[in-house]
Scaffold this motif. Structure first.
Motif, short mmCIF file in Angstrom:
data_model
loop_
_atom_site.label_atom_id
_atom_site.label_comp_id
_atom_site.label_asym_id
_atom_site.label_seq_id
_atom_site.Cartn_x
_atom_site.Cartn_y
_atom_site.Cartn_z
N VAL A 1 0.84 -1.20 0.00
CA VAL A 1 0.00 0.00 0.00
C VAL A 1 0.88 1.25 0.00
CG1 VAL A 1 -1.84 1.24 1.19
CG2 VAL A 1 -1.78 -1.27 1.25
N GLY A 2 0.63 2.13 -0.98
CA GLY A 2 1.52 3.26 -1.18
C GLY A 2 2.81 2.77 -1.82
N ALA A 3 2.65 2.08 -2.96
CA ALA A 3 3.73 1.26 -3.50
C ALA A 3 4.93 2.06 -3.99
CB ALA A 3 3.19 0.39 -4.64
N GLY A 4 4.73 3.29 -4.47
CA GLY A 4 5.86 4.08 -4.98
C GLY A 4 6.48 3.44 -6.20
N VAL B 1 -0.97 -1.00 -4.40
CA VAL B 1 -1.94 0.09 -4.41
C VAL B 1 -1.17 1.40 -4.47
CG1 VAL B 1 -3.84 1.19 -3.18
CG2 VAL B 1 -3.55 -1.30 -3.06
N GLU B 2 -1.46 2.19 -5.50
CA GLU B 2 -0.74 3.45 -5.71
C GLU B 2 -1.69 4.50 -6.27
OE1 GLU B 2 1.35 6.49 -5.78
OE2 GLU B 2 2.37 4.71 -4.96
N ARG B 3 -1.72 5.68 -5.63
CA ARG B 3 -2.67 6.72 -6.04
C ARG B 3 -2.22 7.52 -7.23
NH1 ARG B 3 -1.94 11.12 -1.08
NH2 ARG B 3 0.25 11.65 -1.52
N ASP B 4 -0.91 7.62 -7.49
CA ASP B 4 -0.37 8.44 -8.57
C ASP B 4 -0.30 7.59 -9.84
OD1 ASP B 4 1.32 9.79 -10.39
OD2 ASP B 4 2.32 10.86 -8.76
N PRO B 5 -1.00 7.96 -10.92
CA PRO B 5 -0.98 7.15 -12.15
C PRO B 5 0.42 6.97 -12.72
CG PRO B 5 -2.78 8.74 -12.23
CD PRO B 5 -1.96 9.10 -11.03
N GLU C 1 -6.47 5.82 -4.13
CA GLU C 1 -5.93 6.29 -2.85
C GLU C 1 -6.49 5.46 -1.72
OE1 GLU C 1 -5.00 10.47 -0.51
OE2 GLU C 1 -6.15 10.46 -2.38
N ALA C 2 -5.57 4.97 -0.87
CA ALA C 2 -5.99 4.25 0.33
C ALA C 2 -6.53 5.26 1.35
CB ALA C 2 -4.81 3.48 0.91
N GLY D 1 3.72 1.67 3.09
CA GLY D 1 4.91 2.50 2.90
C GLY D 1 4.63 3.95 3.22
N GLY D 2 4.42 4.27 4.48
CA GLY D 2 4.07 5.62 4.87
C GLY D 2 2.56 5.75 4.98
N GLY D 3 2.09 6.96 5.18
CA GLY D 3 0.65 7.17 5.33
C GLY D 3 0.29 7.37 6.78
N GLY D 4 -0.83 8.02 7.02
CA GLY D 4 -1.26 8.34 8.36
C GLY D 4 -2.03 7.22 9.01
N ALA D 5 -2.58 7.54 10.18
CA ALA D 5 -3.32 6.55 10.95
C ALA D 5 -4.57 6.09 10.21
CB ALA D 5 -3.69 7.12 12.32
N GLY D 6 -5.10 6.94 9.31
CA GLY D 6 -6.29 6.55 8.56
C GLY D 6 -6.02 5.37 7.66
N VAL D 7 -4.86 5.36 6.97
CA VAL D 7 -4.50 4.24 6.11
C VAL D 7 -4.18 3.02 6.95
CG1 VAL D 7 -2.87 3.41 4.39
CG2 VAL D 7 -3.67 5.77 4.29
N VAL D 8 -3.34 3.19 7.96
CA VAL D 8 -2.98 2.06 8.81
C VAL D 8 -4.22 1.50 9.50
CG1 VAL D 8 -1.59 1.32 10.79
CG2 VAL D 8 -0.66 2.97 9.16
N GLY D 9 -5.12 2.37 9.90
CA GLY D 9 -6.31 1.92 10.60
C GLY D 9 -7.27 1.15 9.75
#
Length: 407
Positions: free
Chosen positions: A253-256, A274-278, A301-302, A318-326
């Motif tokens: 998640v947040g693959a980069g 999972v990656e938000r940037d095309p 976007e996660a 790979g990073g992200g706030g508590a919302g993604v982790v949660g």
């Protein structure tokens, strides 16, 4: 003496026929008993539940024959007989896997083989998601239709071999989505094939080995452009905690650049990145092709993009706030690994995972790489420190999908 005779639709060998003729107990499935009838004086046990047949064989004094499908030593009854302490002579036939590949006109020294017969289908499905050539010995709840449905999102075609070695034999090739909407006859074997099979021949062993050249690959092995890459030192620890391997599904998640997911795929796991940037999503696909692995890329976007994805065994964030982790614990992975650059995000992430029942641990990973200087000497070149958290739930390890949960 117990003689185990494999059957593939061909006439029995003379020695196998002689053993059957002399038997005073014959054990087999309905189809095998119809094709090779027992002598009139012999007791017959038709296979349904295995335990009554094993008990009859263990208590029998005299010559017994077990009629089996294909090669009894390849995902067959021979293992159960030996585990019961029964000595056997074996006359194998062509295995159904070999026969299915032969009917499809394909070599199979580069194939993986999985059994979903009498087992939860999760591992077999994940093997099909990860590898370009897989044979599946099917069973109730994991036949061609179920496999086709579970492979939505992966580019796969199926070759379904029904009633192999009988007059009703039928070989059907179709896309996975088409297989999901059809009815199929039992018994069958399913070959799951990538639409673009990899180039090159098989490796030096069977089944083929993965991760040639080791893991925690150099950062330079991944095209990065403007994407943030998970450094090799962090990847090494993340891989150790994720425990990727054949039969497992990993979310990245947040693959980069996709480096973590690609390394998991090289170790045999199925991977969803999972990656938000095309642009970065295209980069993940390019890097996956470069390393010869199949990674499914989900653009979004996660946490919203995680909805409806197949249940993972482990998740890397790979990073992200508590919302993604949660959002991750709702998918019930047995393991979660989180890499964080900001100290402010560590405590919230730990709190969210602990609140979901995970045992949480972690470390601050600081590393310095050797960097050459003129004159043949070196200095230490520090990389940015990263917090690596890992969380485990033993009750979810190696579980079967729950009711209503996709494999």
């Amino acid at each position: 003496m117990i003689t185990v005779i494999g059957m593939d639709g061909s006439p029995l060998a003379p020695a196998a026929s002689a053993a059957l003729a002399a038997a005073t107990l014959v054990v087999g499935g309905r189809r095998q008993l119809a094709a090779a009838p027992a002598p009139p004086a012999a007791a017959v046990v038709e296979l349904g539940p295995l335990e009554p047949a094993l008990a009859a064989l263990a208590g029998h004094h005299g010559d017994a024959v077990v009629l089996a499908s294909g090669d009894p030593g390849f995902f067959g009854i021979l293992r159960s007989l030996r585990e019961r302490g029964l000595e056997c002579a074996v006359w194998p036939a062509v295995s159904s896997v070999a026969l299915a590949f032969a009917r499809a006109g394909l070599s199979w020294d580069d194939a993986q083989v999985a059994s979903a017969h009498g087992r939860a289908p999760r591992r077999a499905v994940n093997l099909c998601r990860a590898h370009p050539k897989v044979a599946v010995l099917t069973g109730p709840g994991c036949g061609p239709a179920e496999l086709g449905a579970a492979l939505a999102g992966w580019r796969r075609r199926l070759v379904v071999a029904e009633h192999l070695g009988t007059p009703a034999e039928r070989i059907t090739a179709c896309p996975a989505a088409e297989a999901a909407g059809r009815d199929w006859a039992d018994p069958n074997v399913v070959l799951v094939l990538a639409e673009q099979p990899p180039a090159g021949g098989p490796g030096w062993r069977w089944p083929p080995a993965g991760a040639h050249g080791g893991w925690a690959l150099p950062d330079e092995d991944f095209c990065q452009q403007d994407a943030v890459i998970t450094k090799a030192e962090v990847r090494a620890l993340a891989l150790a905690r994720l425990a990727p391997g054949p039969g497992r599904l990993i979310w990245d998640v947040g693959a980069g650049t996709g480096s973590v997911g690609i390394e998991c795929a090289r170790l045999g796991a199925a991977v969803i990145a999972v990656e938000r940037d095309p642009r970065r999503a295209r980069l993940v696909r390019d890097n996956a092709r470069r390393h010869g692995v199949d990674v499914r890329v989900v653009e979004g976007e996660a946490p919203e993009a995680l909805t409806g994805l197949p249940a993972p065994d482990a998740v890397f964030v790979g990073g992200g706030g508590a919302g993604v982790v949660g959002a991750v614990p709702a998918a019930k992975p047995a393991r979660v690994v989180v890499a964080l650059a900001a100290i402010d995000r560590v405590a919230p992430a730990c709190s969210v995972l602990a609140g979901a029942g995970y045992a949480v641990d972690g470390t601050l990973l600081q590393a310095a790489r050797l960097s050459p200087l003129p004159g043949g000497v070196h200095r230490l070149d520090a990389i940015n420190p990263v917090f690596v958290l890992w969380a485990d739930r033993a009750d979810l390890a190696d579980r079967a999908p729950g009711a209503g949960e996709a494999p």
